[in-house]
Scaffold this motif. Sequence first.
Motif, short mmCIF file in Angstrom:
data_model
loop_
_atom_site.label_atom_id
_atom_site.label_comp_id
_atom_site.label_asym_id
_atom_site.label_seq_id
_atom_site.Cartn_x
_atom_site.Cartn_y
_atom_site.Cartn_z
N ASN A 50 20.68 7.95 -47.77
CA ASN A 50 20.61 8.29 -49.18
C ASN A 50 21.98 8.15 -49.84
N LEU A 51 21.98 7.59 -51.05
CA LEU A 51 23.22 7.18 -51.71
C LEU A 51 23.62 8.11 -52.85
N VAL A 135 15.48 7.59 -48.36
CA VAL A 135 14.63 8.55 -47.66
C VAL A 135 14.23 9.62 -48.68
N PRO A 136 13.05 9.51 -49.27
CA PRO A 136 12.67 10.43 -50.34
C PRO A 136 12.52 11.86 -49.84
N TYR A 137 12.76 12.80 -50.75
CA TYR A 137 12.46 14.21 -50.48
C TYR A 137 11.94 14.84 -51.76
N ALA A 138 11.32 16.01 -51.64
CA ALA A 138 10.51 16.59 -52.71
C ALA A 138 11.24 16.74 -54.03
N ILE A 139 12.43 17.33 -54.01
CA ILE A 139 13.15 17.59 -55.26
C ILE A 139 13.52 16.29 -55.98
N GLY A 140 13.61 15.20 -55.24
CA GLY A 140 13.96 13.92 -55.84
C GLY A 140 12.80 13.14 -56.42
N ALA A 141 11.62 13.73 -56.48
CA ALA A 141 10.44 13.01 -56.96
C ALA A 141 10.63 12.44 -58.36
#
Length: 255
Positions: A50-51, A135-141
């Motif tokens: 993740n960047l 790599v997605p995660y919930a808060i980044g939706a």
Amino acid sequence: MVLWEGYVSDEVMGTFAPIVVYWLYAGMYQLLPPLDRYRLHTRKEEEQKNLVPLLSVVKGVLLQQLVQATVAQVLFLITSSATGTPIQPSILVQLIQIFVAMLVMDTWQYFVHRYMHQNKFLYRHIHSQHHRLVVPYAIGALYNHPLEGLLLDTLGGAISFLISGMTARTAVFFFCFAVMKTIDDHCGLWLPGNIFHIFFKNNTAYHDIHHQLQGSKYNYSQPFFSIWDKMLGTYMPYSLVARQEGGLEARPSKD
């Protein structure tokens, strides 16, 4: 009658309930224990690939929600002024309206999303911000460039609301549901019994494929169905494979 009746208007709930639901539902995922055996990527991958830092993601989401709330208030003001106090239709009619809104939102987001990938300028300067979360995660939706957030999510939601003909009260349920579905698609976890995975083929693993290099030209559909991907040749099915180090991996398959 609904729980908020007599306390706040349907328009206020339609504006702010999706924002509250976003942070509660995404926060729940963020606070879960590691659950490594259900992760689609290892925590090491999340840290290395993740960047963008979490704080920047939070700021980006808050900015999008500020714009979203402003547009929602204007939209509700215009529609309520034009129609007066609406009569709430039957449950069956509301369900049909929600289904229509889902199809409209999917159609809008598919074509805008796909164009943002195919237009090199738009991808480089606008949509690539979302893909900084490899790599997605919930808060980044809802972590997007502000212009993308306006065009893809906010405007797409407004068009879905107007075309479906739903009332502000029905919109509360539709937008909260859409927010939860979007969060789930980015949560990075394949949890057993997840109702979204049971009822929707367009799910966490489906969207994870899109965030991978080999799938970036596929699986544009969001947030509900995979209809347009299948019709227009951008559908990439997946299989879930257990990793040696634990957890699962969503891999493109030929099925």
